[in-house]
Design an enzyme around this catalytic site. Structure first.
Site, PDB file in Angstrom:
ATOM      1  N   PRO A 111     -21.448  -2.087  33.967  1.00  0.00           N
ATOM      2  CA  PRO A 111     -22.111  -2.838  35.000  1.00  0.00           C
ATOM      3  C   PRO A 111     -21.252  -3.475  36.045  1.00  0.00           C
ATOM      4  CG  PRO A 111     -23.018  -3.714  32.662  1.00  0.00           C
ATOM      5  CD  PRO A 111     -21.719  -2.555  32.562  1.00  0.00           C
TER       6      PRO A 111
ATOM      7  N   GLY B 166     -17.729  -8.690  35.186  1.00  0.00           N
ATOM      8  CA  GLY B 166     -16.571  -9.238  34.459  1.00  0.00           C
ATOM      9  C   GLY B 166     -16.141  -8.209  33.120  1.00  0.00           C
ATOM     10  N   LEU B 167     -16.721  -6.940  33.338  1.00  0.00           N
ATOM     11  CA  LEU B 167     -16.711  -5.800  32.219  1.00  0.00           C
ATOM     12  C   LEU B 167     -15.616  -4.756  33.045  1.00  0.00           C
ATOM     13  CD1 LEU B 167     -20.005  -5.372  31.114  1.00  0.00           C
ATOM     14  CD2 LEU B 167     -18.255  -5.859  29.593  1.00  0.00           C
ATOM     15  N   GLY B 168     -15.051  -5.027  33.897  1.00  0.00           N
ATOM     16  CA  GLY B 168     -14.021  -4.260  34.566  1.00  0.00           C
ATOM     17  C   GLY B 168     -14.381  -2.774  35.079  1.00  0.00           C
TER      18      GLY B 168
ATOM     19  N   ALA C 182     -12.027  -1.407  37.815  1.00  0.00           N
ATOM     20  CA  ALA C 182     -10.546  -0.979  36.969  1.00  0.00           C
ATOM     21  C   ALA C 182     -10.619   0.369  36.236  1.00  0.00           C
ATOM     22  CB  ALA C 182     -10.187  -2.035  36.276  1.00  0.00           C
ATOM     23  N   ALA C 183     -11.913   0.520  35.657  1.00  0.00           N
ATOM     24  CA  ALA C 183     -12.166   1.582  34.969  1.00  0.00           C
ATOM     25  C   ALA C 183     -12.580   3.031  35.476  1.00  0.00           C
ATOM     26  CB  ALA C 183     -13.503   1.328  33.734  1.00  0.00           C
TER      27      ALA C 183
ATOM     28  N   ASP D  81      -7.008  -6.630  33.632  1.00  0.00           N
ATOM     29  CA  ASP D  81      -8.079  -5.810  33.571  1.00  0.00           C
ATOM     30  C   ASP D  81      -7.479  -4.179  33.529  1.00  0.00           C
ATOM     31  OD1 ASP D  81      -9.842  -7.581  33.892  1.00  0.00           O
ATOM     32  OD2 ASP D  81     -11.252  -6.610  35.128  1.00  0.00           O
TER      33      ASP D  81
HETATM   34  O1  PMV Z   1     -13.995 -11.770  35.614  1.00  0.00           O
HETATM   35  P1  PMV Z   1     -12.931 -11.009  35.139  1.00  0.00           P
HETATM   36  O2  PMV Z   1     -13.445 -10.514  33.773  1.00  0.00           O
HETATM   37  O3  PMV Z   1     -12.491  -9.852  35.957  1.00  0.00           O
HETATM   38  O4  PMV Z   1     -12.083 -11.958  34.729  1.00  0.00           O
HETATM   39  C1  PMV Z   1     -11.167 -12.948  35.585  1.00  0.00           C
HETATM   40  C2  PMV Z   1     -10.094 -13.448  35.011  1.00  0.00           C
HETATM   41  C3  PMV Z   1      -9.431 -14.618  35.453  1.00  0.00           C
HETATM   42  O5  PMV Z   1      -8.352 -14.889  34.413  1.00  0.00           O
HETATM   43  C4  PMV Z   1     -10.337 -15.517  36.111  1.00  0.00           C
HETATM   44  C5  PMV Z   1      -8.746 -14.062  36.757  1.00  0.00           C
HETATM   45  C6  PMV Z   1      -7.650 -12.968  36.708  1.00  0.00           C
HETATM   46  O6  PMV Z   1      -7.101 -12.483  37.350  1.00  0.00           O
HETATM   47  O7  PMV Z   1      -7.177 -12.944  35.442  1.00  0.00           O
END
Ligand code: PMV
Length: 319
Positions: free
Chosen positions: A99, A103-105, A108-109, A150
């Site tokens: 998705p 926040g599941l990357g 980057a994936a 990530d």
């Molecule tokens: O939303 P995500 O899973 O990409 O995580 C962000 C994580 C933070 O620590 C809030 C920001 C970062 O760059 O590490």
């Protein structure tokens, strides 16, 4: 040398603990999520490079992309690294089940799978640390000042213990453990959450430094528990980390509802994961509790639930 076609995949990821504090030099742990992936294939065509993003129903030509487009950027950076002057005459097909913006990357994936695919196409090995650093450059375009966690967890496809500016550490996971990941359905605006935490930290540095320290301690303890082979004991640490993230101001009513629902249904710990203000939360569950926690999360408004097992691995290294 060049192959006729090549392909590669990369998993999604989730942050187990330490988000936000990681931006301020404290450690964080992230784990791969292999239930979702980005899959990339390149096939020689003899025509100018085209990129087909299947899940977005979009085909673009490399030559027409702006330089700061993430796809253009990872292709350009990888070709530079491979010492290839011109873009390949080929079609790249990208399919991703990760998705977007949760926040599941996903970004980057896609970048990781794309860089690996190009390296394979040119029959050239790029080691994982190099791939991770190329992807980091692209992450900067998306996120401004990403910590780099990530790209590290996704390129290494293993749990990582991450401290900004230090070599990436993977660590042994003697026993697997299961997480339920639930999506609030609200986009997690990581950039905004990070900048609001920064403003709050500037207004009250003593309070925020202490909260970051506590998050960092939790991450250290979580690593010891996982390495010691007792991941079932992680639960209370995850919930404590969630309470600290709420104090940092990055939770929201939807995340609180999901965390409480998971705990009420027997998860041993639950927390928001990633930037917060939306996006995903995670819950630590046993086999027996998985179905009831999943159902409770859906009843509490989760838009999607992914169940993932963090696999056992003996691999411990620094790169
Ligand atoms: O939303 P995500 O899973 O990409 O995580 C962000 C994580 C933070 O620590 C809030 C920001 C970062 O760059 O590490």
């Amino acid at each position: 040398m060049m192959a006729n076609s090549a392909s590669a995949s990369a998993p999604g990821k989730i942050i187990l603990c330490g988000e936000h504090a990681v931006v301020y030099g404290r450690p964080a742990i992230a784990v791969p999520v292999s239930q979702v992936s980005a899959d990339v294939t390149i096939t020689a065509t003899g025509c100018d490079l085209a990129i087909e993003a299947r899940d977005q129903n979009r085909t673009v030509h490399f030559a027409n992309l702006p330089a700061d487009d993430p796809l253009a950027a990872i292709i350009r950076l990888t070709l530079e690294k491979l010492d290839v002057a011109d873009a390949p005459l080929a079609t790249i097909v990208i399919q991703s089940t990760i998705p977007i913006a949760g926040g599941l990357g996903s970004g980057a994936a896609v970048s990781t799978a794309l860089a690996r695919t190009l390296a394979r196409y040119y029959e050239h090995e790029l080691d994982t640390a190099t791939i991770s650093s190329l992807v980091y450059e692209v992450e900067k375009l998306h996120h401004g000042t990403p910590s780099g966690i990530d790209n590290a967890v996704i390129a290494f496809d293993q749990p990582v213990y991450f401290v900004r500016g230090r070599p990436i550490e993977t660590f042994a996971v003697p026993r697997p453990f299961r997480l339920v990941i639930a999506d609030t359905g609200l986009p997690g605006p990581t950039k905004i959450a990070v900048s609001e935490v920064r403003a709050a930290w500037q207004a009250d540095p003593a309070k925020f430094e202490s909260l970051f320290d506590q998050c960092g301690e939790i991450t250290g303890q979580a690593r010891s528990i996982i390495e010691g082979g007792y991941p079932d004991q992680l639960g209370p640490l995850l919930t404590q980390n969630h309470r600290l993230l709420s104090e940092l101001g990055v939770s929201c009513a939807e995340l609180e509802a999901l965390v409480e629902a998971a705990l009420g249904a027997g998860a041993s710990g639950a927390k928001l994961s990633g930037g917060g203000r939306g996006g995903n939360m995670i819950a630590l569950v046993t086999d027996e509790r998985t179905a009831s926690v999943e159902q409770a999360l859906l009843n509490a408004g989760a838009k999607r639930v992914i169940i993932t097992t963090v696999k056992a691995t003996n691999d411990k290294r620094e790169t």
